[in-house]
Design an enzyme around this catalytic site. Structure first.
Site, short mmCIF file in Angstrom:
data_model
loop_
_atom_site.label_atom_id
_atom_site.label_comp_id
_atom_site.label_asym_id
_atom_site.label_seq_id
_atom_site.Cartn_x
_atom_site.Cartn_y
_atom_site.Cartn_z
N GLU A 213 0.84 -1.21 0.00
CA GLU A 213 0.00 0.00 0.00
C GLU A 213 0.87 1.26 0.00
O GLU A 213 0.68 2.15 0.84
CB GLU A 213 -0.98 -0.02 1.19
CG GLU A 213 -1.97 -1.16 1.08
CD GLU A 213 -3.17 -1.05 2.02
OE1 GLU A 213 -3.19 -0.19 2.91
OE2 GLU A 213 -4.11 -1.86 1.84
N TYR B 154 -11.50 -4.18 0.62
CA TYR B 154 -12.23 -4.61 1.81
C TYR B 154 -13.71 -4.26 1.67
O TYR B 154 -14.05 -3.18 1.15
CB TYR B 154 -11.68 -3.91 3.06
CG TYR B 154 -10.33 -4.47 3.49
CD1 TYR B 154 -10.27 -5.65 4.22
CD2 TYR B 154 -9.14 -3.84 3.16
CE1 TYR B 154 -9.04 -6.19 4.62
CE2 TYR B 154 -7.91 -4.36 3.55
CZ TYR B 154 -7.87 -5.54 4.28
OH TYR B 154 -6.67 -6.07 4.68
N GLU C 147 -5.08 -8.77 -0.22
CA GLU C 147 -5.86 -8.41 0.97
C GLU C 147 -7.30 -8.26 0.53
O GLU C 147 -7.62 -7.41 -0.32
CB GLU C 147 -5.37 -7.09 1.59
CG GLU C 147 -4.07 -7.25 2.34
CD GLU C 147 -3.63 -6.00 3.10
OE1 GLU C 147 -4.51 -5.28 3.62
OE2 GLU C 147 -2.41 -5.78 3.18
O1 AHR Z 1 -5.26 -5.79 7.04
C1 AHR Z 1 -5.18 -4.61 7.76
C2 AHR Z 1 -4.50 -3.49 7.00
O2 AHR Z 1 -5.26 -3.14 5.90
C3 AHR Z 1 -3.16 -3.81 6.39
O3 AHR Z 1 -2.13 -3.70 7.31
C4 AHR Z 1 -3.03 -2.80 5.31
O4 AHR Z 1 -2.25 -3.25 4.24
C5 AHR Z 1 -4.46 -2.53 4.92
O5 AHR Z 1 -4.74 -1.18 4.87
#
Ligand code: AHR
Length: 502
Positions: A172, A248, A304
């Site tokens: 990131e 996410y 992720e």
């Molecule tokens: O998974 C939690 C965080 O989410 C990680 O450390 C980061 O890469 C992302 O923003």
């Protein structure tokens, strides 16, 4: 609803790594979750929790990313090697401000992966590290000859070099990993990746470039513009083998994400709608990647993904500890079906994070362990690993949801393994209505069918008091006749069928 399967048409290969996982020095993921230390009363093998390792092996974990995440761009690997009493202590500034004693470092990570029998994915530090630091870490881990780093590794008790399957050049870097512009990072990537030496020609390291956050298509375009390099024969590799993507599912917004276990119908369907959005993200990033790499040699590494809810009440907000319900299981099922369908480009997926953090497959409390609904999804989907995606299509697919929050009712994917056994993963997202599905094979008659189901109410979850509320069970189809199978998917269910054709 009818599911058409063309068993003669293989579309792409599903790499096992699509079912991968992510572990960070965050909350109780490493410490307490995976690693308890050799002196712990919790049963362990060389410090690794025996119960957790067994469960992850049973789930068939293919790859484990480490040490972060945000933590990676502040991690200085030399502080995590050598005698434990000499290892530096530091504050984990990103996650809860707790003391990190570095007792889990490089040697411990490779020991864990050895016990798990999985591939390794080490994430390097670009944000606050140097080219030399990264280059020396690679030398320490992978060089078998005579060199300062190889000697240091041997002095620390590891004679043989390890195998690094994947190496991430920063994390990131558009945000927590240094707040860089795409062009600046792209140039850094060109520089840093040069010194990830391939010491063992038989065990090349796949280099992963930091890709976009969610729908930041400009980042993908600008990074590729800056650092895409097409190898000239006889070189097999360009600068990158993979480009990451992070996404996410946040149900409401980042300030008020919403509870993991108490949510309205509206929030449930919004969550599912946001999970399905992964399809658009992958499609659009893939289209940009294809402008440079039409043969799809560079993998999209979704390293992720998962649901990010509010932390459990009373827990450290910096530890990101959340419960995990059937809603999370549905998100996992839909996402993995999407990855399968895009397996021509998606070569890795790492669910965030493996134990005790975000959408974990396992929760622990002292010596107790709970398998979450998401664990069972990964377990039921393990048959897709290393199989070939088959052409499949849902006819009459309808929507479900509430006013303003509608989404696809059923999602699916189908693969065939090396022994010719088909795996069909078919999920009914509706929280209220069953769905009858007829599966139609093109040319061959059905031989044997075995079924497994995970179902319940959308907010059902496993707790330490009731650890087996949600569990996979055997499932029987309604009818099997000629080239067709008929079955009823109960409301909020995930079904895996293993089918042998005659
Ligand atoms: O998974 C939690 C965080 O989410 C990680 O450390 C980061 O890469 C992302 O923003």
């Amino acid at each position: 609803m009818k599911l058409h399967i063309n068993e003669n048409h293989k579309l792409s290969h599903i790499e096992p790594e699509v079912y991968g996982h992510f572990s960070e020095h965050l909350g109780r993921c490493i410490y307490g979750g995976l690693f308890v230390g050799e002196d712990s009363e919790i049963p362990n093998v060389k410090g690794m929790r025996a119960d957790v390792v067994e469960a992850l092996k049973e789930m068939k974990i293919p790859v484990l990313r480490w040490p972060g995440g945000n933590f990676a761009d502040e991690y200085h690997w030399m502080e995590g090697i050598g005698p434990k009493e000499n290892r530096k202590k530091m504050i984990n500034t990103h996650w809860g401000g707790v003391i990190e004693d570095n007792s889990f470092g490089t040697h411990e990570y490779f020991e864990l992966c050895k016990q798990l029998g999985c591939k390794t994915y080490v994430n390097g530090n670009v944000g606050s590290g140097t080219v030399r630091e990264m280059s020396e870490w690679v030398e320490y881990m992978t060089f078998n000859g005579v060199s300062p780093m190889a000697e240091l590794r041997k002095a620390n008790g590891q004679e043989e070099a390890w195998k690094v399957d994947y190496f991430g050049v920063g994390n990131e870097n558009w945000g927590c990993g240094g707040n860089m512009t795409a062009e600046y990072y792209g140039n850094k990537f060109r520089n840093y990746q040069t010194y990830i030496r391939q010491y063992d020609g038989n065990a090349p390291i796949s280099k992963i470039c930091c890709g976009a956050n969610a729908d930041d298509y400009d980042w993908t375009a600008d990074v590729l513009k800056t650092c895409f390099y097409k190898p000239a024969p006889p070189q097999a590799h360009g600068f990158m083998d993979g480009l990451s993507l992070h996404y996410y599912v946040v149900v409401n917004n980042w300030e008020h994400k919403g509870s993991a276990t108490e949510f309205s119908k509206e929030e449930y369907y919004r969550c599912m709608k946001k999970a399905y959005y992964m399809d658009e993200l992958v499609t659009r990033h893939d289209a940009i990647m294809s402008q440079y790499d039409p043969d799809k040699k560079i993998g999209m590494m979704v390293d992720e993904w998962g649901c990010w809810h509010d932390v459990e009440p009373g827990t450290n907000p910096g530890f990101l500890y959340q419960q995990n319900s059937m809603r999370d299981a549905q998100v996992a099922g839909a996402t993995l079906n999407i990855f399968n369908k895009h397996s021509d480009r998606v070569k890795m997926g790492c669910l965030a994070q493996i134990v005790n953090v975000l959408q974990a497959v396992i929760l622990t409390e002292d010596d107790k362990m709970v398998l979450t609904p998401t664990y069972y999804v990964l377990h039921m989907y393990r048959f897709h690993q290393d199989a070939d995606l088959l052409d499949s299509y849902l006819e009459g697919a309808n929507e479900t949801g509430v006013e303003g929050e509608k989404c696809k009712k059923v999602n699916e994917s189908v693969s065939v393994d090396k022994d010719g056994v088909l795996t069909i993963t078919l999920n009914n997202v509706s929280e209220a209505e069953d769905e009858t599905v007829t599966i139609d094979f093109r040319d061959r008659e059905v031989g044997a069918v075995e079924g497994i189901i995970l179902n319940g109410k959308v907010d059902d979850y496993n707790s330490f008091e009731a650890p087996n509320k949600v569990q996979e069970k055997n499932f029987a189809v309604t009818e099997c006749k000629g080239k067709e199978i008929e079955l009823t998917l109960p409301a909020c269910s995930l079904v895996t069928l293993r089918v042998t054709l005659k």
